[in-house]
Scaffold this motif. Structure first.
Motif, PDB file in Angstrom:
ATOM      1  N   ASP A  59       0.906  -0.987   0.059  1.00 31.92           N
ATOM      2  CA  ASP A  59       0.109   0.030   0.184  1.00 31.92           C
ATOM      3  C   ASP A  59       0.979   1.314   0.078  1.00 31.92           C
ATOM      4  O   ASP A  59       1.942   1.174   0.391  1.00 31.92           O
ATOM      5  CB  ASP A  59      -0.954   0.010   1.260  1.00 31.92           C
ATOM      6  CG  ASP A  59      -2.134  -0.804   1.262  1.00 31.92           C
ATOM      7  OD1 ASP A  59      -2.337  -1.203  -0.073  1.00 31.92           O
ATOM      8  OD2 ASP A  59      -2.888  -0.928   2.012  1.00 31.92           O
ATOM      9  N   VAL A  60       0.189   2.218  -0.425  1.00 39.26           N
ATOM     10  CA  VAL A  60       0.949   3.790  -0.342  1.00 39.26           C
ATOM     11  C   VAL A  60       0.113   4.426   0.662  1.00 39.26           C
ATOM     12  O   VAL A  60      -1.113   4.375   0.583  1.00 39.26           O
ATOM     13  CB  VAL A  60       0.990   4.641  -1.693  1.00 39.26           C
ATOM     14  CG1 VAL A  60       1.369   5.660  -1.642  1.00 39.26           C
ATOM     15  CG2 VAL A  60       1.737   3.559  -2.625  1.00 39.26           C
ATOM     16  N   CYS A  61       0.640   4.976   1.657  1.00 38.03           N
ATOM     17  CA  CYS A  61       0.141   5.669   2.667  1.00 38.03           C
ATOM     18  C   CYS A  61       0.601   7.386   2.997  1.00 38.03           C
ATOM     19  O   CYS A  61       1.839   7.597   2.598  1.00 38.03           O
ATOM     20  CB  CYS A  61       0.114   5.088   3.996  1.00 38.03           C
ATOM     21  SG  CYS A  61      -0.327   3.155   4.052  1.00 38.03           S
ATOM     22  N   LEU A  62      -0.138   8.076   3.448  1.00 41.04           N
ATOM     23  CA  LEU A  62      -0.098   9.433   3.673  1.00 41.04           C
ATOM     24  C   LEU A  62      -0.125   9.489   5.167  1.00 41.04           C
ATOM     25  O   LEU A  62      -1.342   9.534   5.780  1.00 41.04           O
ATOM     26  CB  LEU A  62      -0.817  10.228   2.537  1.00 41.04           C
ATOM     27  CG  LEU A  62      -0.620  11.860   3.078  1.00 41.04           C
ATOM     28  CD1 LEU A  62       0.712  12.312   2.821  1.00 41.04           C
ATOM     29  CD2 LEU A  62      -1.638  12.415   2.087  1.00 41.04           C
ATOM     30  N   ASP A  63       0.848  10.222   5.866  1.00 43.32           N
ATOM     31  CA  ASP A  63       0.836  10.540   7.488  1.00 43.32           C
ATOM     32  C   ASP A  63       1.082  12.028   7.616  1.00 43.32           C
ATOM     33  O   ASP A  63       2.023  12.620   7.533  1.00 43.32           O
ATOM     34  CB  ASP A  63       1.840   9.828   8.160  1.00 43.32           C
ATOM     35  CG  ASP A  63       1.746  10.050   9.563  1.00 43.32           C
ATOM     36  OD1 ASP A  63       0.908  10.772   9.962  1.00 43.32           O
ATOM     37  OD2 ASP A  63       2.647   9.297  10.633  1.00 43.32           O
ATOM     38  N   VAL A  64      -0.156  12.604   7.492  1.00 48.31           N
ATOM     39  CA  VAL A  64      -0.281  14.205   7.905  1.00 48.31           C
ATOM     40  C   VAL A  64      -0.202  14.591   9.155  1.00 48.31           C
ATOM     41  O   VAL A  64      -0.924  14.238  10.118  1.00 48.31           O
ATOM     42  CB  VAL A  64      -1.548  14.595   7.065  1.00 48.31           C
ATOM     43  CG1 VAL A  64      -1.756  16.373   6.966  1.00 48.31           C
ATOM     44  CG2 VAL A  64      -1.915  14.111   5.742  1.00 48.31           C
TER      45      VAL A  64
ATOM     46  N   LEU B 241       3.928  -2.214   8.014  1.00 46.32           N
ATOM     47  CA  LEU B 241       2.753  -2.730   7.579  1.00 46.32           C
ATOM     48  C   LEU B 241       3.113  -2.782   5.926  1.00 46.32           C
ATOM     49  O   LEU B 241       2.595  -3.833   5.368  1.00 46.32           O
ATOM     50  CB  LEU B 241       1.418  -2.354   7.975  1.00 46.32           C
ATOM     51  CG  LEU B 241       1.112  -2.133   9.444  1.00 46.32           C
ATOM     52  CD1 LEU B 241      -0.111  -1.288   9.669  1.00 46.32           C
ATOM     53  CD2 LEU B 241       0.633  -3.894   9.642  1.00 46.32           C
ATOM     54  N   VAL B 242       3.411  -1.710   5.105  1.00 46.35           N
ATOM     55  CA  VAL B 242       3.237  -2.059   3.943  1.00 46.35           C
ATOM     56  C   VAL B 242       4.500  -2.565   3.131  1.00 46.35           C
ATOM     57  O   VAL B 242       4.652  -2.898   2.202  1.00 46.35           O
ATOM     58  CB  VAL B 242       3.345  -0.187   3.222  1.00 46.35           C
ATOM     59  CG1 VAL B 242       2.229   0.290   3.781  1.00 46.35           C
ATOM     60  CG2 VAL B 242       4.641   0.591   3.615  1.00 46.35           C
ATOM     61  N   GLY B 243       5.632  -2.684   4.352  1.00 45.57           N
ATOM     62  CA  GLY B 243       6.650  -3.591   3.853  1.00 45.57           C
ATOM     63  C   GLY B 243       7.285  -2.908   2.636  1.00 45.57           C
ATOM     64  O   GLY B 243       7.247  -1.630   2.139  1.00 45.57           O
ATOM     65  N   PRO B 244       8.320  -3.801   1.984  1.00 50.48           N
ATOM     66  CA  PRO B 244       9.298  -3.190   0.961  1.00 50.48           C
ATOM     67  C   PRO B 244       8.675  -2.577  -0.267  1.00 50.48           C
ATOM     68  O   PRO B 244       9.298  -1.776  -0.973  1.00 50.48           O
ATOM     69  CB  PRO B 244      10.397  -4.074   1.076  1.00 50.48           C
ATOM     70  CG  PRO B 244       9.804  -5.525   1.259  1.00 50.48           C
ATOM     71  CD  PRO B 244       8.938  -5.134   2.537  1.00 50.48           C
ATOM     72  N   THR B 245       7.583  -3.475  -0.677  1.00 55.25           N
ATOM     73  CA  THR B 245       6.877  -2.955  -1.907  1.00 55.25           C
ATOM     74  C   THR B 245       5.962  -1.760  -1.684  1.00 55.25           C
ATOM     75  O   THR B 245       5.250  -1.045  -2.667  1.00 55.25           O
ATOM     76  CB  THR B 245       6.211  -4.109  -2.448  1.00 55.25           C
ATOM     77  OG1 THR B 245       5.140  -4.508  -1.428  1.00 55.25           O
ATOM     78  CG2 THR B 245       7.068  -5.341  -2.695  1.00 55.25           C
TER      79      THR B 245
END
Length: 244
Positions: free
Chosen positions: A33-38, A52-56
């Motif tokens: 997954d691609v995540c955004l932490d604002v 959680l999203v790992g190396p990919t």
């Protein structure tokens, strides 16, 4: 899960020191997954999302104040991770420059209570602090960040900006329409009132765009309005839920 994240998860479940819902993130984010932490502060959520999203996968961590939480930033080490990209900007409704109002206690800056002064009306909940200093920062928008980073997906967004949530969402209109990410948002009336809007305005704005709000009650449960007993809410789009 790393030992550090396991400890954080346990603390979030059983103490008042971390968000009670932190341990639930594992059920919302997948490898790749691609995540955004604002409003990433010391990087606790960025670190958790990184695992959680790992190396990919990829985490975009956004925090305008470089001097906040120096000890925990080093311990967590989120910014040093290969799948985390740090952005030293504030996110709001439109790009430009604005002041971050940083409250001070006898022990130094309380950066976790800082807020972007754009369209604010006084200190609001920060009136309890005796002193503030203004730090001029660059302001961008979610839409601008997504375009600049050439993102072709965005799966999860966490927003903790001390009352400026609706402004961040206004600057994310195209992104939400395109990607329909799940969103974990802190909403408190004591903070939003400094911007002359209510938690209900945030909920209504997202509901008009097909998002349902949930609160954590031994599981994510649909809710119609922001409640006094919790600060953090999950918003999910029907289209996104059906596709995952």
């Amino acid at each position: 899960m790393t030992i550090l994240n396991a400890v954080a998860s346990t603390l979030s479940r059983h103490t008042r020191y971390l968000d009670n819902e932190l341990h639930t993130i594992g059920g919302l984010v997948r490898p790749g997954d691609v995540c955004l932490d604002v409003g990433s502060a010391a990087g606790l959520y960025s670190r958790t999302l990184s695992d959680l999203v790992g190396p990919t996968g990829l985490v975009h961590s956004v925090e305008p104040l470089s001097f906040g939480h120096p000890f925990w930033s080093r311990v967590l080490g989120a910014r040093r991770r290969g799948n985390v990209r740090h952005h030293a900007v504030a996110l709001g409704a439109r790009p430009g420059r604005a002041a971050m109002r940083v409250p001070y206690t006898a022990g130094g800056p309380a950066t976790s209570r800082s807020f972007l002064d754009w369209q604010s009306r006084g200190l609001g909940s920060n009136a309890e602090f005796d002193r503030h200093e203004d730090v001029l920062v660059e302001v961008s928008t979610v839409d601008e960040l997504v375009a600049r980073e050439r993102l072709d997906r965005l799966d999860f967004v966490k927003i903790d900006v001390e009352g400026g949530e609706l402004h961040v969402l206004h600057g994310a209109t195209a992104t939400l329409e395109r990607f329909r990410p799940a969103m974990f948002i802190e909403i408190e009336a004591r903070h939003t009132e400094r911007y002359a809007y209510s938690p209900g305005d945030v909920v209504e704005w997202l509901a008009a765009r097909g998002y349902t709000m949930y609160t954590w009650q031994r599981g994510w449960t649909p809710a119609e309005r922001v409640c006094a007993h919790t600060n953090n809410y999950l918003f999910r789009s029907r289209a996104a839920r059906d596709s995952r």
